[in-house]
Design a protein around this motif. Structure first.
Motif, PDB file in Angstrom:
ATOM      1  N   SER A 110       0.606  -1.565   0.132  1.00 50.83           N
ATOM      2  CA  SER A 110      -0.408   0.441  -0.032  1.00 50.83           C
ATOM      3  C   SER A 110       0.981   1.074  -0.067  1.00 50.83           C
ATOM      4  O   SER A 110       2.183   1.136  -0.168  1.00 50.83           O
ATOM      5  N   TYR A 111       0.654   2.330   0.109  1.00 49.10           N
ATOM      6  CA  TYR A 111       0.804   4.038   0.028  1.00 49.10           C
ATOM      7  C   TYR A 111       2.138   3.918   1.291  1.00 49.10           C
ATOM      8  O   TYR A 111       2.854   4.673   1.170  1.00 49.10           O
ATOM      9  N   ARG A 112       1.496   3.012   2.532  1.00 50.28           N
ATOM     10  CA  ARG A 112       2.146   3.171   3.589  1.00 50.28           C
ATOM     11  C   ARG A 112       3.643   2.015   3.648  1.00 50.28           C
ATOM     12  O   ARG A 112       4.877   2.682   4.457  1.00 50.28           O
ATOM     13  N   ASP A 113       4.167   1.325   2.638  1.00 45.50           N
ATOM     14  CA  ASP A 113       5.159   0.386   2.583  1.00 45.50           C
ATOM     15  C   ASP A 113       6.197   0.553   1.775  1.00 45.50           C
ATOM     16  O   ASP A 113       6.541  -0.032   1.485  1.00 45.50           O
ATOM     17  N   CYS A 150       0.093   0.962  -3.498  1.00 46.76           N
ATOM     18  CA  CYS A 150      -0.732   0.798  -3.976  1.00 46.76           C
ATOM     19  C   CYS A 150      -1.657   2.297  -3.059  1.00 46.76           C
ATOM     20  O   CYS A 150      -1.525   1.757  -1.955  1.00 46.76           O
ATOM     21  N   THR A 151      -3.063   3.617  -3.888  1.00 44.80           N
ATOM     22  CA  THR A 151      -3.328   4.321  -3.137  1.00 44.80           C
ATOM     23  C   THR A 151      -4.420   3.975  -2.593  1.00 44.80           C
ATOM     24  O   THR A 151      -5.191   4.352  -1.579  1.00 44.80           O
ATOM     25  N   PRO A 152      -5.585   3.293  -3.536  1.00 43.57           N
ATOM     26  CA  PRO A 152      -6.785   2.776  -3.492  1.00 43.57           C
ATOM     27  C   PRO A 152      -7.350   2.381  -2.679  1.00 43.57           C
ATOM     28  O   PRO A 152      -6.460   1.404  -2.338  1.00 43.57           O
ATOM     29  N   LEU A 153      -7.368   2.028  -1.433  1.00 44.93           N
ATOM     30  CA  LEU A 153      -7.717   1.476  -0.301  1.00 44.93           C
ATOM     31  C   LEU A 153      -8.016  -0.351  -0.767  1.00 44.93           C
ATOM     32  O   LEU A 153      -9.178  -0.246  -1.257  1.00 44.93           O
ATOM     33  N   ALA A 154      -6.686  -1.198  -0.236  1.00 46.63           N
ATOM     34  CA  ALA A 154      -8.004  -2.192  -0.547  1.00 46.63           C
ATOM     35  C   ALA A 154      -7.042  -3.143  -2.570  1.00 46.63           C
ATOM     36  O   ALA A 154      -8.072  -4.029  -2.431  1.00 46.63           O
ATOM     37  N   LEU A 180      -1.725  -4.396   4.204  1.00 49.43           N
ATOM     38  CA  LEU A 180      -2.485  -3.448   3.809  1.00 49.43           C
ATOM     39  C   LEU A 180      -3.087  -2.651   5.580  1.00 49.43           C
ATOM     40  O   LEU A 180      -3.018  -3.646   6.854  1.00 49.43           O
ATOM     41  N   GLY A 181      -3.840  -1.931   5.384  1.00 46.64           N
ATOM     42  CA  GLY A 181      -4.367  -0.796   7.050  1.00 46.64           C
ATOM     43  C   GLY A 181      -5.697  -1.688   7.809  1.00 46.64           C
ATOM     44  O   GLY A 181      -5.963  -2.609   6.867  1.00 46.64           O
ATOM     45  N   ASP A 182      -5.400  -1.370   8.794  1.00 41.99           N
ATOM     46  CA  ASP A 182      -6.821  -1.939   8.871  1.00 41.99           C
ATOM     47  C   ASP A 182      -8.133  -1.712   9.003  1.00 41.99           C
ATOM     48  O   ASP A 182      -9.189  -1.915   8.213  1.00 41.99           O
ATOM     49  N   GLY A 183      -8.592  -0.010   8.453  1.00 38.43           N
ATOM     50  CA  GLY A 183      -8.752   0.140   7.300  1.00 38.43           C
ATOM     51  C   GLY A 183      -9.645   0.452   6.113  1.00 38.43           C
ATOM     52  O   GLY A 183     -10.540   0.229   5.834  1.00 38.43           O
ATOM     53  N   GLY A 184      -7.744  -0.362   5.295  1.00 39.61           N
ATOM     54  CA  GLY A 184      -8.507  -1.185   4.778  1.00 39.61           C
ATOM     55  C   GLY A 184      -8.788  -2.242   4.368  1.00 39.61           C
ATOM     56  O   GLY A 184     -10.522  -2.831   3.770  1.00 39.61           O
ATOM     57  N   THR A 185      -9.756  -2.858   5.705  1.00 38.93           N
ATOM     58  CA  THR A 185     -10.430  -3.580   6.027  1.00 38.93           C
ATOM     59  C   THR A 185     -11.781  -3.729   5.646  1.00 38.93           C
ATOM     60  O   THR A 185     -12.673  -4.937   6.015  1.00 38.93           O
ATOM     61  N   SER A 186     -12.447  -2.788   5.819  1.00 42.06           N
ATOM     62  CA  SER A 186     -13.460  -2.459   5.241  1.00 42.06           C
ATOM     63  C   SER A 186     -14.279  -2.582   3.897  1.00 42.06           C
ATOM     64  O   SER A 186     -15.255  -2.084   3.829  1.00 42.06           O
ATOM     65  N   GLU A 187     -12.608  -2.638   3.284  1.00 38.25           N
ATOM     66  CA  GLU A 187     -13.191  -2.347   1.850  1.00 38.25           C
ATOM     67  C   GLU A 187     -13.902  -3.178   0.811  1.00 38.25           C
ATOM     68  O   GLU A 187     -13.149  -4.602   1.721  1.00 38.25           O
ATOM     69  N   GLY A 188     -14.796  -3.783   0.257  1.00 36.22           N
ATOM     70  CA  GLY A 188     -15.072  -4.924  -0.440  1.00 36.22           C
ATOM     71  C   GLY A 188     -14.191  -5.540  -1.329  1.00 36.22           C
ATOM     72  O   GLY A 188     -14.130  -6.751  -1.382  1.00 36.22           O
TER      73      GLY A 188
END
Ligand SMILES: Cc1ncc(C[n+]2csc(CCOP(=O)(O)OP(=O)(O)O)c2C)c(N)n1
Length: 207
Positions: A110-113, A150-154, A180-188
């Motif tokens: 992801s963008y943070r990695d 990857c900027t678009p989450l998940a 991925l981050g914990d917020g990304g786990t809310s994505e489909g």
């Protein structure tokens, strides 16, 4: 029709047919807080078995990663990077995970990695190209077996699953690692990726 309404229950966390505690807000903070005692690695029997040269190399990468985070953040203040999502405090997680991969495995960051990408052997400068606003990644994803940050989450999750599935079909002994981050786990994409990985037995690790 039976209407399940937890307001009628003596214990609002218990609803017939539902998992215990599934509806009540969590009021006990204890499981959510870190332990008083930090996890100790050095001086433990497990650490005694580790190769001192490896431990020094891991520590060197952590210190360099912390400094990299600091410098890249400074570059954003100078307007020389569009953005830099720092990983200060969580360097070990992504560096160790990337180092656990073999060279023919694939990383989907992801963008943070950025530090995981650098740990894969990508030039530290090239790893920042995308965050500078350039349209290309800066490094060759195929040559480095490292997908673009990857900027678009998940969205990296189904990419990783697809690659791992394709590698398995081709008979390659390749593993994909998706960060991925914990917020990304809310994505489909996260749920779809996990579902496909389970159904297809794709050799992919989600961290
Ligand atoms: C599909 C999508 N929706 C929204 C955003 C905007 N956005 C960027 S970072 C972020 C928070 C992500 O949190 P988390 O997955 O926990 O990762 P963290 O940044 O905390 O490491 C959001 C909502 C995005 N990048 N992509």
């Amino acid at each position: 029709m039976t209407v399940l309404d937890h307001r009628d229950q003596a214990d609002p966390g218990v609803v017939p047919g539902w998992l215990p505690g599934a509806t009540a807000p969590r009021t006990d903070p204890a499981p959510l807080l870190p332990d008083d005692e930090p996890l100790r690695v050095l001086g433990t029997p497990a650490a005694d078995k580790a190769d001192p040269a490896l431990l020094r190399e891991l520590y060197r990468r952590l210190v360099a990663g912390r400094r990299y985070n600091q410098q890249a953040t400074t570059l954003t203040k100078q307007g020389r990077l569009a953005v830099y999502p720092a990983s200060t405090g969580q360097e070990a997680c992504q560096i160790a995970a990337a180092l656990a991969l073999r060279s023919d495995d694939w990383l989907f960051p992801s963008y943070r990695d950025t530090l995981a990408v650098v740990a894969r052997g990508v030039d530290p400068l090239e790893a920042l190209t995308l965050l500078r606003g350039n349209a290309h990644t800066g490094y060759d994803p195929r040559a480095t077996r490292t997908a673009p940050l990857c900027t678009p989450l998940a969205t990296q999750v189904p990419h990783a699953v697809g690659l791992a599935h394709a590698a398995r079909l081709a008979g390659d002994d390749t593993v994909a690692l998706a960060l991925l981050g914990d917020g990304g786990t809310s994505e489909g994409d996260f749920h779809e990726g996990l579902n496909f990985a389970a159904v297809l037995h794709a050799p992919v690790v989600f961290l």
